[in-house]
Enzyme design. Structure first.
Site, PDB file in Angstrom:
ATOM      1  N   HIS A 188       0.864  -1.171   0.000  1.00 15.73           N
ATOM      2  CA  HIS A 188       0.000   0.000   0.000  1.00 15.73           C
ATOM      3  C   HIS A 188       0.900   1.220   0.000  1.00 15.73           C
ATOM      4  CE1 HIS A 188      -3.758   2.234   0.979  1.00 15.73           C
ATOM      5  NE2 HIS A 188      -2.871   3.111   1.386  1.00 15.73           N
ATOM      6  N   CYS A 189       0.827   2.000  -1.046  1.00 16.85           N
ATOM      7  CA  CYS A 189       1.748   3.116  -1.182  1.00 16.85           C
ATOM      8  C   CYS A 189       1.087   4.415  -0.727  1.00 16.85           C
ATOM      9  CB  CYS A 189       2.185   3.241  -2.640  1.00 16.85           C
ATOM     10  SG  CYS A 189       3.428   4.515  -2.891  1.00 16.85           S
ATOM     11  N   PRO A 190       1.568   5.035   0.358  1.00 19.07           N
ATOM     12  CA  PRO A 190       0.949   6.296   0.797  1.00 19.07           C
ATOM     13  C   PRO A 190       1.222   7.441  -0.168  1.00 19.07           C
ATOM     14  CG  PRO A 190       2.825   5.745   2.188  1.00 19.07           C
ATOM     15  CD  PRO A 190       2.643   4.610   1.262  1.00 19.07           C
ATOM     16  N   GLY A 245      -1.412   7.108  -2.549  1.00 27.22           N
ATOM     17  CA  GLY A 245      -2.715   7.041  -1.898  1.00 27.22           C
ATOM     18  C   GLY A 245      -3.563   5.868  -2.331  1.00 27.22           C
ATOM     19  N   ASN A 246      -2.954   4.724  -2.649  1.00 24.14           N
ATOM     20  CA  ASN A 246      -3.721   3.568  -3.110  1.00 24.14           C
ATOM     21  C   ASN A 246      -2.870   2.317  -2.918  1.00 24.14           C
ATOM     22  OD1 ASN A 246      -5.862   2.195  -4.216  1.00 24.14           O
ATOM     23  ND2 ASN A 246      -5.571   2.934  -6.302  1.00 24.14           N
TER      24      ASN A 246
END
Lengths: 144, 367
Positions: free
Chosen positions: B190-192, B195-196
């Site tokens: 999950h890549c901040p 944002g997804n």
């Protein structure tokens, strides 16, 4: 043909007695493939060979959708070169095959399954996890 | 931990779904006559825009920051550095930067707004069928049997885990993201920054994003250095060059700090692509040959770097499995098991199996 259920009648009048779920077969990896094992609940309703043929055709269609070959690589490279903007306007190969699959299931339901009081649900509506077969109550006609 | 409880909804009971927190449109649930789309009752923690066309995670993370940094740095470059460089070097500099900029922004937006490969949750009948199979095959002892299934993929034993939130056995390479509360196929991470989640459907966009961003930051960095050097040579030294073009220092600082991380990330993901691995598998060491005496080999790899790259980056684009824009049947309540109730774990629930409750809580906290 006259005494058996039509697809329309089934959906409107008959009640669902039970549902059978044909699970995915992961032995070849993550490609979309369903188990061809014949469920015991369908033994009284349909021919084993007919069922296996349907599932095998579905598996072949999904294999065609996910086939790795020149055409799919070309589509992928083209998409990359256009910064993926072609996905906004073009239908992918996978989507085209999904339409074929939907038509095949509709046709199988009309010709084979509905007259026997069964209904196949397109796996895409179940997240490509299962092939759901609804078994309808056999009320009006005598059993096979 | 986060909200991880569920309440089984009986499709025959008349419980209308509560106002979904996933909907961002104010009039989504007020008008009962209007046919609703499936995204409005989606159980995961996602937000939808443009009537279901765009999907993002509930927490947008630092996506605005990422976008802001890229736009500001590139903007400053085009406005303050390019005129000098065009006049003194070549007109291709802004052209190349422009192409890279377009690639970066498009792939970033694609990564953020695309469904990463979310698996829809099992419907009640399907979940009941799976439960029946587990009970039949499990032991009859007091302790419930472990909910795993072992299968053979390319002669390699792979364990499939049961997801208590989605009520199904997770397909291979699928993982449940606790931030988005969804099972995602070929879950990478999950890549901040975007944002997804990054999964099967948007991994290629993510890879294009980090690679083109590496090129862009390196290119801007090089060009700004060249710009300041040329000014310093032509004028009165480096200080006056900086005074004439203060924006360049901002760009230098941003690019300098970005380059290390972005280049490193690109290198790491290139290695993952070449060996057909996901970040999740690499971190867990699922296919590391150092574990025990057994020979763990990645069963998904084609054992050829070129083939692996082609498959991961240029393979067929799978469709979205969550039908966001489909209409809900008019009279039916959506028969999905939702996790929207913010109940403390030990409050009264409809689930009669107490052990299940405890196990659910324990397992869902570990994702």
């Amino acid at each position: 043909m006259a005494e058996t259920h039509s697809l329309q009648d089934l959906r409107q009048q008959a009640a669902i007695a039970s549902k059978v779920f044909v699970q995915r077969d992961y032995t070849s990896g993550t490609i979309c493939k369903f188990q061809t094992k014949f469920p015991s609940e369908l033994e009284t309703r349909i021919d084993k060979q007919q069922f296996e043929e349907t599932i095998q055709t579905l598996n072949n269609l999904y294999a065609e959708a996910e086939k790795l070959g020149g055409k799919s690589y070309l589509e992928g490279c083209l998409a990359c070169l256009t910064a993926y903007t072609i996905f906004l306007c073009m239908e992918t190969h996978y989507e085209k095959v999904l339409k074929k699959i939907a038509k095949y299931i509709q046709e199988q339901n009309e010709k084979v399954y509905a007259p026997l009081g069964l209904l196949l649900t397109d796996p895409i509506e179940r997240g490509l996890r299962v092939v759901e077969i609804s078994i309808y109550e056999d009320r009006s006609i005598g059993s096979r | 931990m986060k909200n991880c409880e569920y309440q089984q909804i009986d499709p025959r009971a008349l419980t209308s779904p509560t106002a979904t927190p996933t909907s961002t449109l104010p009039l989504a649930n007020k008008n009962v006559q209007r046919q609703r789309r499936k995204w409005e009752v989606f159980p995961g923690r996602n937000r939808f825009f443009c009537d279901g066309r765009i999907i993002v995670a509930r927490q947008s993370g630092v996506l605005p920051l990422t976008l802001g940094l890229i736009l500001i740095t590139s903007g400053l470059f085009f406005i303050f550095d390019c005129p000098f460089l065009v006049a003194n070097l070549t007109v291709f500099i802004p052209v190349i930067a422009g192409v890279l900029f377009v690639f970066v922004v498009f792939s970033l937006l694609h990564t953020s707004f695309t469904d990463p490969g979310i698996l829809p949750r099992a419907l009640p009948e399907e979940a009941a069928d799976i439960e029946k199979q587990i009970d039949n095959s499990g032991s009859s002892s007091y302790r419930p049997p472990p909910r795993t299934k072992e299968i053979l993929i390319n002669d390699q034993v792979v364990k499939l885990k049961y997801c208590f939130t989605c009520k199904m056995f997770r397909p291979p390479r699928t993982s449940h993201c606790s931030l988005c509360d969804n099972c995602v196929e070929r879950f990478d991470h999950h890549c901040p920054w975007v944002g997804n989640c990054v999964g099967k459907r948007n991994y290629r966009f993510f890879y294009t994003f980090i690679v083109s961003l590496s090129f862009l930051t390196s290119f801007i960095f090089g060009c700004v250095i060249t710009h300041l050097t040329l000014r310093a040579q032509g004028g009165n030294g480096i200080l006056s060059a900086v005074q004439q073009s203060p924006a360049s220092i901002v760009e230098l600082v941003v690019c300098f700090f970005s380059i290390w991380s972005i280049l490193g990330l690109s290198g790491f993901h290139t290695y993952l692509v070449a060996s057909n691995l996901t970040t999740n598998e690499d971190i867990k060491g699922s296919w590391s040959s150092k574990r025990g005496a057994e020979d763990y080999k990645n069963p998904y790899s084609y054992n050829n770097i070129f083939t692996n790259c082609c498959v991961v980056l240029c393979g067929p684009m799978p469709p979205s499995l969550i039908d966001r824009r489909g209409f809900l049947p008019a009279d039916e309540i959506p028969p999905v098991i939702t996790t929207e109730q913010e109940l403390p774990p030990f409050m009264a629930k409809n689930d009669t199996n107490m052990e299940d409750t405890c196990q659910d809580f324990a397992l869902s906290c570990t994702g």
